[in-house]
Design a protein around this motif. Structure first.
Motif, short mmCIF file in Angstrom:
data_model
loop_
_atom_site.label_atom_id
_atom_site.label_comp_id
_atom_site.label_asym_id
_atom_site.label_seq_id
_atom_site.Cartn_x
_atom_site.Cartn_y
_atom_site.Cartn_z
N THR A 143 0.81 -1.22 0.00
CA THR A 143 0.00 0.00 0.00
C THR A 143 0.84 1.27 0.00
O THR A 143 0.29 2.37 0.01
CB THR A 143 -0.90 0.02 1.25
OG1 THR A 143 -0.08 -0.05 2.43
CG2 THR A 143 -1.86 -1.17 1.24
N THR A 144 2.18 1.15 -0.02
CA THR A 144 3.03 2.34 0.02
C THR A 144 4.01 2.37 -1.14
O THR A 144 5.06 3.02 -1.06
CB THR A 144 3.82 2.39 1.34
OG1 THR A 144 4.60 1.19 1.49
CG2 THR A 144 2.89 2.53 2.52
N LEU A 145 3.70 1.68 -2.24
CA LEU A 145 4.60 1.68 -3.38
C LEU A 145 4.62 3.01 -4.11
O LEU A 145 5.44 3.20 -5.02
CB LEU A 145 4.19 0.57 -4.37
CG LEU A 145 4.58 -0.85 -3.98
CD1 LEU A 145 4.05 -1.84 -5.01
CD2 LEU A 145 6.09 -0.98 -3.86
N ASP A 146 3.75 3.92 -3.74
CA ASP A 146 3.73 5.23 -4.40
C ASP A 146 4.72 6.20 -3.77
O ASP A 146 4.88 7.32 -4.26
CB ASP A 146 2.32 5.83 -4.35
CG ASP A 146 1.81 5.97 -2.91
OD1 ASP A 146 2.31 5.24 -2.04
OD2 ASP A 146 0.92 6.81 -2.68
N GLU A 147 5.40 5.81 -2.69
CA GLU A 147 6.37 6.71 -2.06
C GLU A 147 7.64 6.80 -2.90
O GLU A 147 8.08 5.82 -3.50
CB GLU A 147 6.73 6.20 -0.66
CG GLU A 147 5.59 6.32 0.34
CD GLU A 147 6.08 6.08 1.76
OE1 GLU A 147 7.30 6.25 1.99
OE2 GLU A 147 5.27 5.74 2.62
N THR A 186 6.40 -0.81 -9.29
CA THR A 186 4.97 -0.49 -9.19
C THR A 186 4.24 -0.93 -10.45
O THR A 186 3.15 -1.52 -10.37
CB THR A 186 4.80 1.03 -8.98
OG1 THR A 186 5.47 1.41 -7.78
CG2 THR A 186 3.32 1.38 -8.87
N ALA A 187 4.84 -0.64 -11.62
CA ALA A 187 4.20 -1.05 -12.88
C ALA A 187 4.08 -2.57 -12.96
O ALA A 187 3.03 -3.10 -13.37
CB ALA A 187 5.00 -0.51 -14.06
N ALA A 188 5.15 -3.28 -12.56
CA ALA A 188 5.10 -4.74 -12.60
C ALA A 188 4.08 -5.29 -11.61
O ALA A 188 3.36 -6.25 -11.92
CB ALA A 188 6.49 -5.32 -12.30
#
Length: 385
Positions: free
Chosen positions: A121-125, A151-153
């Motif tokens: 849930t924090t891959l956008d950091e 994140t893309a994978a």
């Protein structure tokens, strides 16, 4: 701390290295100054032996003795003050180096802290480093770019799992519905049960085909960038001819005109995967064609690269949709379920090409249709001269 001792961090090592260099350079300078002073303070060397000098306090001393006292006093004064200055400079230099190293390594701590916080849930950091454009900034940018790829994978994997679940759920739902409806009908006769069995068998075959395709895709992707588990010399022309024979009845049913030019195309690789590659391309060319359409198939080699070209007429494909055709569960540039095929055909083709060090590209045809070209390393490259 490790086992009660100070952990040899990079900051500490850089500080110690800077301290050693600073102290060493300062000690060399003090030594050189000491040697220069001892060599320079020799004014009596040009006087005659036995010459005396009269000091301000009235004492008379031999010139040589007076010179030795002067040199010894100057040397002691130089060493004392030089060592004091060296100590002060070393303390200030080491403290400054510790602070500068900490500031320079701050992005590394940010990378570490970000990596520890990362989760589903924090891959956008991101680090978002805004300091000087140096090696540390390059590291931070590289880490952010790696997170973008992860994140893309991860998103692609989630879409793949969701689509695979949906694809498998459809035939299973069909089977369960048919069974429940038939069993709830007290007046169902043998013909109704036969009809139900036919529907269930067709749905099970579809589910089995999807599972087989998923296994082939996983097997192909697992070998990408690695040594193939099986390697043998084979001919793309032979595998393509077998694929054409397998769809001959369907070709005749929809009245396709097939143009072939199957010249030898020797390659080295996994025969099973290469046969599936040719089969998927040929099956797609038939499945997504239209009544009385055309299909053309060519194979060949130039000694270094072997190729397979499969083209067909059919519905129009926008150039922007072509990259999406190689994604799992994409049919005709659209993510649709319940259509013919599993939507994994071109995904498997791309994975097999990657595993064999080849390339694949698709070009939309004027008026509709698609031409797919697969290029693989030839089995017989020309000898170097």
């Amino acid at each position: 701390m490790i086992g009660g001792t100070v952990r040899p961090t990079l900051r500490l090592r850089l500080t110690l290295l800077n301290g050693v260099l600073l102290v060493g350079a300062g000690a060399i300078l003090v030594l050189l100054a000491w040697l220069l002073v001892r060599d320079a303070l020799r004014p009596t060397d040009e006087l005659l032996p036995g010459t005396t000098v009269v000091l301000t306090d009235g004492r008379t001393l031999d010139a040589g003795h007076w010179q030795r006292q002067l040199v010894d006093a100057a040397s002691r004064e130089l060493l004392f003050k030089g060592l004091l200055a060296l100590l002060a400079i070393s303390v200030v230099g080491v403290a400054g180096a510790y602070l500068v190293a900490g500031r320079a390594l701050r992005p590394l701590h940010q990378v570490t802290a970000t990596a520890r916080r990362l989760g589903e849930t924090t891959l956008d950091e991101r680090i978002g480093w805004s300091g000087a454009d140096d090696e540390v900034a390059e590291l931070a940018e590289t880490f952010d770019a790696m997170l973008d790829r992860i994140t893309a994978a991860f998103e692609a994997q989630k879409r793949f799992v969701a689509n695979a679940s949906h694809e498998l759920r459809t035939p299973l739902a069909v089977m369960r519905t048919e069974i429940d409806v038939t069993l709830s009908d007290d007046d169902a006769d043998l013909g109704e049960y036969r009809r139900m069995a036919g529907v269930v068998r067709e749905a099970s075959e579809r589910a089995n085909g999807l599972v087989d395709a998923l296994l082939v895709l996983a097997r192909s992707e697992a070998q990408t960038g690695r040594r193939l588990a099986r390697r043998a010399e084979c001919d793309l022309a032979v595998g393509t001819a077998n694929a054409l024979s397998a769809v001959a009845r369907e070709v005749e049913r929809i009245g396709l005109k097939v143009h072939t030019s199957l010249r030898p195309a020797p390659v080295v690789g996994d025969p099973g995967l290469l046969d599936r590659l040719a089969g998927n391309l040929v099956e797609n060319a038939v499945r997504y064609n239209h009544l009385h359409g055309r299909m053309w198939v060519r194979t060949g080699t130039d000694g270094q690269r072997s190729w397979l070209v499969v083209g067909n007429t059919g519905f129009e494909v926008a150039p922007a949709e072509v990259p999406g055709l190689f994604e799992p569960f994409r049919r005709g540039g659209q993510e649709r379920t319940g259509a013919r095929g599993s939507g994994l055909g071109l995904s498997i083709v791309r994975a097999v090409c990657d595993a064999h060090g080849g390339t694949v590209k698709a070009v939309p045809q004027p008026g509709g249709g698609l031409e797919v070209t697969v290029t693989l390393p030839s089995a017989d490259p020309p000898a170097a001269t």
